[in-house]
Design a protein around this motif. Structure first.
Motif, PDB file in Angstrom:
ATOM      1  N   ILE A 114       0.815  -1.215   0.000  1.00 62.10           N
ATOM      2  CA  ILE A 114       0.000   0.000   0.000  1.00 62.10           C
ATOM      3  C   ILE A 114       0.855   1.274   0.000  1.00 62.10           C
ATOM      4  O   ILE A 114       0.322   2.377  -0.065  1.00 62.10           O
ATOM      5  N   GLY A 115       2.176   1.122   0.076  1.00 61.23           N
ATOM      6  CA  GLY A 115       3.073   2.276   0.024  1.00 61.23           C
ATOM      7  C   GLY A 115       2.950   3.210   1.211  1.00 61.23           C
ATOM      8  O   GLY A 115       2.985   4.431   1.062  1.00 61.23           O
ATOM      9  N   VAL A 116       2.816   2.631   2.399  1.00 60.74           N
ATOM     10  CA  VAL A 116       2.652   3.433   3.612  1.00 60.74           C
ATOM     11  C   VAL A 116       3.758   3.103   4.606  1.00 60.74           C
ATOM     12  O   VAL A 116       4.049   1.930   4.856  1.00 60.74           O
ATOM     13  N   ALA A 117       4.361   4.144   5.157  1.00 63.02           N
ATOM     14  CA  ALA A 117       5.381   3.986   6.193  1.00 63.02           C
ATOM     15  C   ALA A 117       4.795   4.400   7.532  1.00 63.02           C
ATOM     16  O   ALA A 117       4.010   5.347   7.612  1.00 63.02           O
ATOM     17  N   VAL A 118       5.201   3.699   8.586  1.00 64.29           N
ATOM     18  CA  VAL A 118       4.863   4.100   9.944  1.00 64.29           C
ATOM     19  C   VAL A 118       6.023   4.960  10.429  1.00 64.29           C
ATOM     20  O   VAL A 118       7.190   4.549  10.342  1.00 64.29           O
ATOM     21  N   VAL A 119       5.709   6.165  10.889  1.00 64.06           N
ATOM     22  CA  VAL A 119       6.731   7.138  11.266  1.00 64.06           C
ATOM     23  C   VAL A 119       6.545   7.557  12.718  1.00 64.06           C
ATOM     24  O   VAL A 119       5.453   7.969  13.118  1.00 64.06           O
ATOM     25  N   ASP A 120       7.626   7.445  13.516  1.00 63.41           N
ATOM     26  CA  ASP A 120       7.658   8.037  14.850  1.00 63.41           C
ATOM     27  C   ASP A 120       8.035   9.498  14.658  1.00 63.41           C
ATOM     28  O   ASP A 120       9.135   9.801  14.185  1.00 63.41           O
ATOM     29  N   VAL A 121       7.131  10.395  15.002  1.00 62.74           N
ATOM     30  CA  VAL A 121       7.332  11.822  14.750  1.00 62.74           C
ATOM     31  C   VAL A 121       8.206  12.446  15.835  1.00 62.74           C
ATOM     32  O   VAL A 121       7.961  12.277  17.027  1.00 62.74           O
TER      33      VAL A 121
ATOM     34  N   SER B 237      -0.748  12.503   2.554  1.00 66.79           N
ATOM     35  CA  SER B 237      -1.711  12.160   3.594  1.00 66.79           C
ATOM     36  C   SER B 237      -1.005  11.507   4.775  1.00 66.79           C
ATOM     37  O   SER B 237       0.014  10.859   4.610  1.00 66.79           O
ATOM     38  N   MET B 238      -1.598  11.713   5.940  1.00 62.78           N
ATOM     39  CA  MET B 238      -1.116  11.083   7.170  1.00 62.78           C
ATOM     40  C   MET B 238      -2.332  10.617   7.956  1.00 62.78           C
ATOM     41  O   MET B 238      -3.383  11.259   7.912  1.00 62.78           O
ATOM     42  N   GLN B 239      -2.154   9.512   8.675  1.00 64.11           N
ATOM     43  CA  GLN B 239      -3.238   9.011   9.513  1.00 64.11           C
ATOM     44  C   GLN B 239      -2.708   8.601  10.883  1.00 64.11           C
ATOM     45  O   GLN B 239      -1.597   8.088  10.986  1.00 64.11           O
ATOM     46  N   VAL B 240      -3.536   8.847  11.886  1.00 63.12           N
ATOM     47  CA  VAL B 240      -3.289   8.358  13.232  1.00 63.12           C
ATOM     48  C   VAL B 240      -4.519   7.530  13.597  1.00 63.12           C
ATOM     49  O   VAL B 240      -5.652   8.040  13.517  1.00 63.12           O
ATOM     50  N   GLU B 241      -4.308   6.252  13.935  1.00 66.46           N
ATOM     51  CA  GLU B 241      -5.426   5.364  14.275  1.00 66.46           C
ATOM     52  C   GLU B 241      -6.502   5.373  13.182  1.00 66.46           C
ATOM     53  O   GLU B 241      -7.692   5.464  13.471  1.00 66.46           O
TER      54      GLU B 241
ATOM     55  N   GLN C  18       2.645   8.722  16.333  1.00 73.56           N
ATOM     56  CA  GLN C  18       3.068   7.682  15.409  1.00 73.56           C
ATOM     57  C   GLN C  18       2.039   7.703  14.282  1.00 73.56           C
ATOM     58  O   GLN C  18       0.852   7.480  14.521  1.00 73.56           O
ATOM     59  N   VAL C  19       2.491   8.026  13.066  1.00 71.85           N
ATOM     60  CA  VAL C  19       1.578   8.212  11.941  1.00 71.85           C
ATOM     61  C   VAL C  19       1.876   7.244  10.807  1.00 71.85           C
ATOM     62  O   VAL C  19       3.009   6.792  10.639  1.00 71.85           O
ATOM     63  N   GLY C  20       0.836   6.962  10.049  1.00 76.06           N
ATOM     64  CA  GLY C  20       0.989   6.266   8.787  1.00 76.06           C
ATOM     65  C   GLY C  20       1.070   7.325   7.701  1.00 76.06           C
ATOM     66  O   GLY C  20       0.247   8.245   7.667  1.00 76.06           O
ATOM     67  N   MET C  21       2.097   7.253   6.862  1.00 74.11           N
ATOM     68  CA  MET C  21       2.319   8.275   5.844  1.00 74.11           C
ATOM     69  C   MET C  21       2.512   7.614   4.484  1.00 74.11           C
ATOM     70  O   MET C  21       3.282   6.668   4.361  1.00 74.11           O
ATOM     71  N   LYS C  22       1.812   8.114   3.480  1.00 78.23           N
ATOM     72  CA  LYS C  22       1.971   7.624   2.119  1.00 78.23           C
ATOM     73  C   LYS C  22       3.372   8.019   1.633  1.00 78.23           C
ATOM     74  O   LYS C  22       3.768   9.172   1.747  1.00 78.23           O
ATOM     75  N   ILE C  23       4.123   7.034   1.114  1.00 80.85           N
ATOM     76  CA  ILE C  23       5.497   7.260   0.661  1.00 80.85           C
ATOM     77  C   ILE C  23       5.615   6.809  -0.790  1.00 80.85           C
ATOM     78  O   ILE C  23       5.106   5.755  -1.163  1.00 80.85           O
ATOM     79  N   ASP C  24       6.299   7.621  -1.622  1.00 77.53           N
ATOM     80  CA  ASP C  24       6.399   7.368  -3.057  1.00 77.53           C
ATOM     81  C   ASP C  24       7.357   6.238  -3.430  1.00 77.53           C
ATOM     82  O   ASP C  24       7.206   5.626  -4.471  1.00 77.53           O
ATOM     83  N   GLN C  25       8.370   5.996  -2.607  1.00 78.16           N
ATOM     84  CA  GLN C  25       9.378   4.985  -2.919  1.00 78.16           C
ATOM     85  C   GLN C  25       9.511   3.998  -1.762  1.00 78.16           C
ATOM     86  O   GLN C  25       9.010   4.247  -0.669  1.00 78.16           O
ATOM     87  N   ILE C  26      10.200   2.902  -2.031  1.00 74.42           N
ATOM     88  CA  ILE C  26      10.416   1.900  -0.990  1.00 74.42           C
ATOM     89  C   ILE C  26      11.388   2.448   0.057  1.00 74.42           C
ATOM     90  O   ILE C  26      12.433   2.996  -0.285  1.00 74.42           O
TER      91      ILE C  26
END
Length: 83
Positions: A16-23, A49-53, A65-73
């Motif tokens: 899905i191209g999403v990274a989990v990021v500790d902000v 876009s970013m999502q929390v829960e 801690q967010v899920g963020m759409k990322i363009d590359q691996i």
């Protein structure tokens, strides 16, 4: 000039191209950031876009801690820095 680290990637969901990021620093939707890989490679992208829960957020603050759409691996340990 020192790089301002905004977050650290802890996981990547390739399908899905999403990274989990500790902000670490504030990240805003629409902001251009750089993703810096452990090997030194980096690329720029706009935070689409970013999502929390599973809820969309416009701003992520230190400690989130967010899920963020990322363009590359990306991989755990890669960092998000201010562009």
């Amino acid at each position: 000039m020192a790089e301002k680290v905004l977050g650290k990637i802890t996981h990547f969901y390739g399908k899905i191209g999403v990274a989990v990021v500790d902000v670490i620093g504030e990240i805003k939707a629409g902001q251009t950031v750089k993703v810096k890989r452990k090997g030194g490679e980096e690329f720029e992208q706009v935070v689409e876009s970013m999502q929390v829960e599973h809820k969309d957020v416009g701003i992520a603050k230190r400690g989130d801690q967010v899920g963020m759409k990322i363009d590359q691996i990306v991989k755990p340990g890669d960092i998000i820095i201010k562009a």
